[in-house]
Design a protein around this motif. Structure first.
Motif, PDB file in Angstrom:
ATOM      1  N   GLY A 271       6.417  94.704  61.073  1.00  0.00           N
ATOM      2  CA  GLY A 271       5.926  94.432  59.730  1.00  0.00           C
ATOM      3  C   GLY A 271       4.423  94.578  59.565  1.00  0.00           C
ATOM      4  N   ASP A 272       3.673  94.737  60.641  1.00  0.00           N
ATOM      5  CA  ASP A 272       2.239  94.964  60.501  1.00  0.00           C
ATOM      6  C   ASP A 272       1.993  96.320  59.841  1.00  0.00           C
ATOM      7  N   LEU A 273       1.027  96.367  58.953  1.00  0.00           N
ATOM      8  CA  LEU A 273       0.692  97.586  58.223  1.00  0.00           C
ATOM      9  C   LEU A 273      -0.560  98.209  58.818  1.00  0.00           C
ATOM     10  N   VAL A 274      -0.478  99.500  59.131  1.00  0.00           N
ATOM     11  CA  VAL A 274      -1.582 100.230  59.749  1.00  0.00           C
ATOM     12  C   VAL A 274      -2.166 101.189  58.711  1.00  0.00           C
ATOM     13  N   PHE A 275      -3.485 101.128  58.540  1.00  0.00           N
ATOM     14  CA  PHE A 275      -4.145 101.913  57.501  1.00  0.00           C
ATOM     15  C   PHE A 275      -5.167 102.880  58.092  1.00  0.00           C
ATOM     16  N   TRP A 276      -5.088 104.107  57.625  1.00  0.00           N
ATOM     17  CA  TRP A 276      -6.112 105.104  57.826  1.00  0.00           C
ATOM     18  C   TRP A 276      -6.707 105.450  56.457  1.00  0.00           C
ATOM     19  N   LYS A 277      -7.678 106.328  56.414  1.00  0.00           N
ATOM     20  CA  LYS A 277      -8.180 106.820  55.139  1.00  0.00           C
ATOM     21  C   LYS A 277      -7.077 107.609  54.453  1.00  0.00           C
ATOM     22  N   GLY A 278      -6.576 107.097  53.324  1.00  0.00           N
ATOM     23  CA  GLY A 278      -5.556 107.797  52.547  1.00  0.00           C
ATOM     24  C   GLY A 278      -4.179 107.832  53.168  1.00  0.00           C
ATOM     25  N   HIS A 279      -3.926 106.976  54.152  1.00  0.00           N
ATOM     26  CA  HIS A 279      -2.607 106.995  54.790  1.00  0.00           C
ATOM     27  C   HIS A 279      -2.280 105.608  55.329  1.00  0.00           C
ATOM     28  N   MET A 280      -0.982 105.360  55.506  1.00  0.00           N
ATOM     29  CA  MET A 280      -0.543 104.077  56.034  1.00  0.00           C
ATOM     30  C   MET A 280       0.845 104.205  56.634  1.00  0.00           C
ATOM     31  N   GLY A 281       1.204 103.214  57.441  1.00  0.00           N
ATOM     32  CA  GLY A 281       2.540 103.129  57.998  1.00  0.00           C
ATOM     33  C   GLY A 281       2.856 101.690  58.346  1.00  0.00           C
ATOM     34  N   VAL A 282       4.084 101.443  58.768  1.00  0.00           N
ATOM     35  CA  VAL A 282       4.526 100.086  59.105  1.00  0.00           C
ATOM     36  C   VAL A 282       5.046 100.075  60.534  1.00  0.00           C
ATOM     37  N   MET A 283       4.683  99.039  61.264  1.00  0.00           N
ATOM     38  CA  MET A 283       5.143  98.897  62.644  1.00  0.00           C
ATOM     39  C   MET A 283       6.580  98.370  62.657  1.00  0.00           C
ATOM     40  N   LEU A 284       7.421  99.025  63.470  1.00  0.00           N
ATOM     41  CA  LEU A 284       8.795  98.565  63.654  1.00  0.00           C
ATOM     42  C   LEU A 284       8.888  97.536  64.767  1.00  0.00           C
ATOM     43  N   ASP A 285       7.949  97.599  65.668  1.00  0.00           N
ATOM     44  CA  ASP A 285       7.831  96.632  66.755  1.00  0.00           C
ATOM     45  C   ASP A 285       6.408  96.761  67.298  1.00  0.00           C
ATOM     46  N   ALA A 286       6.179  96.373  68.515  1.00  0.00           N
ATOM     47  CA  ALA A 286       4.818  96.370  69.050  1.00  0.00           C
ATOM     48  C   ALA A 286       4.261  97.758  69.317  1.00  0.00           C
ATOM     49  N   THR A 287       5.115  98.780  69.355  1.00  0.00           N
ATOM     50  CA  THR A 287       4.637 100.113  69.748  1.00  0.00           C
ATOM     51  C   THR A 287       4.991 101.238  68.773  1.00  0.00           C
ATOM     52  N   ARG A 288       6.047 101.080  67.961  1.00  0.00           N
ATOM     53  CA  ARG A 288       6.539 102.195  67.153  1.00  0.00           C
ATOM     54  C   ARG A 288       6.125 102.061  65.689  1.00  0.00           C
ATOM     55  N   LEU A 289       5.692 103.199  65.136  1.00  0.00           N
ATOM     56  CA  LEU A 289       5.237 103.278  63.750  1.00  0.00           C
ATOM     57  C   LEU A 289       6.209 104.104  62.921  1.00  0.00           C
ATOM     58  N   LEU A 290       6.543 103.605  61.740  1.00  0.00           N
ATOM     59  CA  LEU A 290       7.304 104.369  60.745  1.00  0.00           C
ATOM     60  C   LEU A 290       6.359 104.749  59.624  1.00  0.00           C
ATOM     61  N   HIS A 291       6.270 106.041  59.319  1.00  0.00           N
ATOM     62  CA  HIS A 291       5.407 106.462  58.215  1.00  0.00           C
ATOM     63  C   HIS A 291       5.878 107.798  57.658  1.00  0.00           C
ATOM     64  N   ALA A 292       5.843 107.910  56.325  1.00  0.00           N
ATOM     65  CA  ALA A 292       6.093 109.180  55.658  1.00  0.00           C
ATOM     66  C   ALA A 292       4.802 109.979  55.739  1.00  0.00           C
ATOM     67  N   ASN A 293       4.881 111.186  56.268  1.00  0.00           N
ATOM     68  CA  ASN A 293       3.641 111.913  56.513  1.00  0.00           C
ATOM     69  C   ASN A 293       3.832 113.414  56.386  1.00  0.00           C
ATOM     70  N   ALA A 294       2.728 114.105  56.149  1.00  0.00           N
ATOM     71  CA  ALA A 294       2.751 115.547  55.922  1.00  0.00           C
ATOM     72  C   ALA A 294       2.670 116.351  57.209  1.00  0.00           C
ATOM     73  N   PHE A 295       2.662 115.682  58.368  1.00  0.00           N
ATOM     74  CA  PHE A 295       2.755 116.401  59.646  1.00  0.00           C
ATOM     75  C   PHE A 295       4.222 116.676  59.965  1.00  0.00           C
ATOM     76  N   HIS A 296       5.021 115.627  59.942  1.00  0.00           N
ATOM     77  CA  HIS A 296       6.463 115.803  60.160  1.00  0.00           C
ATOM     78  C   HIS A 296       7.168 116.257  58.887  1.00  0.00           C
ATOM     79  N   MET A 297       6.502 116.118  57.734  1.00  0.00           N
ATOM     80  CA  MET A 297       7.073 116.419  56.419  1.00  0.00           C
ATOM     81  C   MET A 297       8.313 115.581  56.126  1.00  0.00           C
TER      82      MET A 297
END
Length: 266
Positions: free
Chosen positions: A212-238
């Motif tokens: 549930g921790d939210l990770v923020f970059w400039k113009g981007h964000m994602g949510v942690m599923l646990d201590a190591t894995r991030l879920l994020h909608a992004n234009a790299f993986h599309m």
């Protein structure tokens, strides 16, 4: 955003509250069908109209105060008070209590409806149509694990301004999941960064992160599923992807820089 606080003009027109009556409606930057989509409005949401011209309504979204243009035919000024919301990723509107009848359209998760009655597996809504009763929950019912809602978006294609299973961007995914969990959130990542939760003093190793921790970059964000894995909608993986946070940090640092902050909501 409050329009009166943001726009300095001598007089303000009083807005007229409407209700979205299409499954998903683009909110655009300008009154053209090919204009950029800022976000999406969902069935049953409120939209305050300040001006209407040539089939376009300019106004403000009730959910997150986003301002833009909506095709006026997608709105109805005879509002209703919703009683339920869609809890599944989507549900069809049917013209009769028959699963074989063609669906009029699909309502996305978090669409809001007024239920007039229930018979067998079907709930009756306005206009004499029906939806699956098991796909709905009362508006007061919230998901205790909102990250489980975010996980349903895994593999959904990346769509700028999107917030449904048909396509989403990084903040649209998080906003939709938070809404299902009863957390009111602004639409954009920078606004979430400034308003949600508390900032964490995280070490370079990220050892203290949790679900549930939210990770923020400039113009981007994602949510942690646990201590190591991030879920994020992004234009790299599309698409909405799951990957080790360390991998995302290394890749994003090459284009957008390092993490700006990590926030914890609860």
């Amino acid at each position: 955003m409050n329009l009166k606080a943001a726009v300095d003009v001598p007089r303000y027109a009083e807005g007229k509250t409407s209700t979205v009556v299409r499954g998903t409606v683009p909110l655009r930057k300008s009154p053209q069908a090919d204009a950029g989509m800022e976000t999406q409005l969902l069935f049953g949401e409120r939209f305050v109209v300040f001006d209407e011209k040539d089939g376009w309504a300019w106004g403000q979204a009730g959910l997150d105060n986003y301002v833009g243009y909506v095709q006026a035919e997608a709105l109805r000024f005879s509002s209703f008070e919703p009683t339920h919301r869609v809890a599944t990723i989507a549900t069809p509107i049917l013209p009769a209590m028959d699963v074989k009848r063609p669906a009029r359209e699909l309502l996305p998760m978090n669409a809001k409806l007024r239920i007039l009655g229930q018979e067998n597996r079907f709930a009756k809504i306005d206009d004499g149509c029906f939806v699956y009763a098991s796909h709905l929950v009362p508006l007061s019912e919230k998901c205790s694990d909102w990250v489980s809602i975010a996980e349903r978006f895994f593999g959904v294609p990346y769509l700028w301004g999107g917030k449904t299973i048909a396509g989403c961007d990084c903040s649209g995914l998080v906003q939709s999941a938070l809404e299902a969990g009863g957390v009111v959130a602004p639409r954009d990542s920078d606004m979430m960064e400034s308003t949600l939760g508390i900032s964490l003093n995280v070490k370079d190793g990220f050892e203290d992160l949790r679900r549930g921790d939210l990770v923020f970059w400039k113009g981007h964000m994602g949510v942690m599923l646990d201590a190591t894995r991030l879920l994020h909608a992004n234009a790299f993986h599309m698409q909405a992807a799951i990957e080790p946070l360390r991998d995302a940090v290394a890749r994003i640092a090459q284009s957008e820089g390092h993490i700006r902050c990590i926030k914890r909501i609860n």
